[in-house]
Design an enzyme around this catalytic site. Structure first.
Site, PDB file in Angstrom:
ATOM      1  N   CYS A   4       0.838  -1.195   0.000  1.00  0.00           N
ATOM      2  CA  CYS A   4       0.000   0.000   0.000  1.00  0.00           C
ATOM      3  C   CYS A   4       0.880   1.255   0.000  1.00  0.00           C
ATOM      4  O   CYS A   4       1.687   1.469   0.909  1.00  0.00           O
ATOM      5  CB  CYS A   4      -0.920  -0.007   1.224  1.00  0.00           C
ATOM      6  SG  CYS A   4      -1.885   1.511   1.397  1.00  0.00           S
ATOM      7  N   CYS A   7       0.412   3.408   3.125  1.00  0.00           N
ATOM      8  CA  CYS A   7       1.080   2.827   4.296  1.00  0.00           C
ATOM      9  C   CYS A   7       2.569   3.137   4.247  1.00  0.00           C
ATOM     10  O   CYS A   7       3.170   3.472   5.273  1.00  0.00           O
ATOM     11  CB  CYS A   7       0.842   1.320   4.366  1.00  0.00           C
ATOM     12  SG  CYS A   7      -0.815   0.836   4.891  1.00  0.00           S
ATOM     13  N   ASP A  30      -1.581  16.522  -2.225  1.00  0.00           N
ATOM     14  CA  ASP A  30      -1.906  15.590  -3.307  1.00  0.00           C
ATOM     15  C   ASP A  30      -0.994  15.873  -4.495  1.00  0.00           C
ATOM     16  O   ASP A  30      -0.723  17.040  -4.810  1.00  0.00           O
ATOM     17  CB  ASP A  30      -3.378  15.779  -3.709  1.00  0.00           C
ATOM     18  CG  ASP A  30      -3.898  14.665  -4.589  1.00  0.00           C
ATOM     19  OD1 ASP A  30      -3.333  14.442  -5.695  1.00  0.00           O
ATOM     20  OD2 ASP A  30      -4.868  14.001  -4.189  1.00  0.00           O
ATOM     21  N   HIS A  46      -3.747   0.847   8.390  1.00  0.00           N
ATOM     22  CA  HIS A  46      -4.381   0.531   7.115  1.00  0.00           C
ATOM     23  C   HIS A  46      -5.853   0.160   7.313  1.00  0.00           C
ATOM     24  O   HIS A  46      -6.187  -0.765   8.047  1.00  0.00           O
ATOM     25  CB  HIS A  46      -3.665  -0.623   6.403  1.00  0.00           C
ATOM     26  CG  HIS A  46      -4.234  -0.890   5.046  1.00  0.00           C
ATOM     27  ND1 HIS A  46      -3.885  -0.143   3.955  1.00  0.00           N
ATOM     28  CD2 HIS A  46      -5.153  -1.788   4.621  1.00  0.00           C
ATOM     29  CE1 HIS A  46      -4.556  -0.587   2.901  1.00  0.00           C
ATOM     30  NE2 HIS A  46      -5.331  -1.591   3.288  1.00  0.00           N
ATOM     31  N   ASN A  87     -13.721   9.309  -1.224  1.00  0.00           N
ATOM     32  CA  ASN A  87     -14.166   8.475  -2.333  1.00  0.00           C
ATOM     33  C   ASN A  87     -14.129   7.027  -1.870  1.00  0.00           C
ATOM     34  O   ASN A  87     -13.147   6.605  -1.255  1.00  0.00           O
ATOM     35  CB  ASN A  87     -13.265   8.659  -3.549  1.00  0.00           C
ATOM     36  CG  ASN A  87     -13.232  10.099  -4.033  1.00  0.00           C
ATOM     37  OD1 ASN A  87     -14.222  10.796  -3.977  1.00  0.00           O
ATOM     38  ND2 ASN A  87     -12.080  10.545  -4.486  1.00  0.00           N
ATOM     39  N   GLY A  93     -14.720   6.619  -7.233  1.00  0.00           N
ATOM     40  CA  GLY A  93     -13.508   7.356  -7.579  1.00  0.00           C
ATOM     41  C   GLY A  93     -12.308   7.070  -6.699  1.00  0.00           C
ATOM     42  O   GLY A  93     -11.289   7.759  -6.793  1.00  0.00           O
ATOM     43  N   THR A  95      -8.974   5.639  -5.855  1.00  0.00           N
ATOM     44  CA  THR A  95      -7.886   5.098  -6.671  1.00  0.00           C
ATOM     45  C   THR A  95      -6.791   4.432  -5.845  1.00  0.00           C
ATOM     46  O   THR A  95      -5.962   3.717  -6.396  1.00  0.00           O
ATOM     47  CB  THR A  95      -7.252   6.200  -7.561  1.00  0.00           C
ATOM     48  OG1 THR A  95      -6.778   7.255  -6.722  1.00  0.00           O
ATOM     49  CG2 THR A  95      -8.266   6.735  -8.560  1.00  0.00           C
ATOM     50  N   HIS A 100      -8.834   7.506   2.895  1.00  0.00           N
ATOM     51  CA  HIS A 100      -8.242   8.840   2.891  1.00  0.00           C
ATOM     52  C   HIS A 100      -9.313   9.871   2.591  1.00  0.00           C
ATOM     53  O   HIS A 100     -10.336   9.580   1.999  1.00  0.00           O
ATOM     54  CB  HIS A 100      -7.080   8.956   1.895  1.00  0.00           C
ATOM     55  CG  HIS A 100      -7.445   8.663   0.467  1.00  0.00           C
ATOM     56  ND1 HIS A 100      -7.654   7.383  -0.012  1.00  0.00           N
ATOM     57  CD2 HIS A 100      -7.634   9.495  -0.582  1.00  0.00           C
ATOM     58  CE1 HIS A 100      -7.946   7.434  -1.300  1.00  0.00           C
ATOM     59  NE2 HIS A 100      -7.950   8.708  -1.671  1.00  0.00           N
ATOM     60  N   HIS A 102      -9.823  13.949   1.189  1.00  0.00           N
ATOM     61  CA  HIS A 102      -9.256  15.080   0.460  1.00  0.00           C
ATOM     62  C   HIS A 102      -9.743  16.355   1.128  1.00  0.00           C
ATOM     63  O   HIS A 102     -10.950  16.551   1.277  1.00  0.00           O
ATOM     64  CB  HIS A 102      -9.727  15.079  -1.000  1.00  0.00           C
ATOM     65  CG  HIS A 102      -9.363  13.858  -1.771  1.00  0.00           C
ATOM     66  ND1 HIS A 102      -8.337  13.838  -2.684  1.00  0.00           N
ATOM     67  CD2 HIS A 102      -9.895  12.608  -1.766  1.00  0.00           C
ATOM     68  CE1 HIS A 102      -8.261  12.629  -3.222  1.00  0.00           C
ATOM     69  NE2 HIS A 102      -9.199  11.865  -2.673  1.00  0.00           N
TER      70      HIS A 102
END
Length: 112
Positions: A4, A7, A30, A46, A87, A93, A95, A100, A102
């Site tokens: 990951c 991670c 980002d 995680h 997301n 969305g 990815t 997480h 935003h």
């Protein structure tokens, strides 16, 4: 999770300039920003997505939101305003398979 990317960032295995860090979360810019301020806030533990939240781990979301104001202040958008987005899943969305959020701001954000 061994492969990951988030991670690895949280553990310091992949260099990143954190804008905020504590014992539970970290936040960093980002790499594909959609606004002048675009920060990702991730738990250090995680959790693949919001679908994996449960009574044992959901407190991390409260902690993330409790810290979001501090992060917004650090990034200079606490007074002008910002958006927090999560997301979930492919069609949502997401990815990266690590929970997480935003934090987006620095300009007027219109809704579609």
């Amino acid at each position: 999770m061994e492969n990951c990317i988030f991670c690895k960032i949280a553990k310091g295995e992949i260099p990143s300039n954190f804008v905020y860090e504590d014992d539970k979360i970290c936040a960093f810019k980002d790499i594909n920003p959609v606004a002048p301020v675009h920060v990702l806030i991730i738990p250090k533990t995680h959790i693949a997505s919001a679908m994996e939240l449960n009574d044992d781990n959901s407190g991390i979301v409260a902690h993330i939101f409790a810290c979001a104001g501090k992060i917004a202040k650090i990034m200079g958008v606490d007074e002008s305003g910002f958006r927090i987005v999560n997301n979930c899943g492919k069609d949502g969305g997401q990815t990266v398979g690590h929970l997480h959020f935003h934090l987006i701001g620095g300009k007027e954000l219109l809704w579609p």
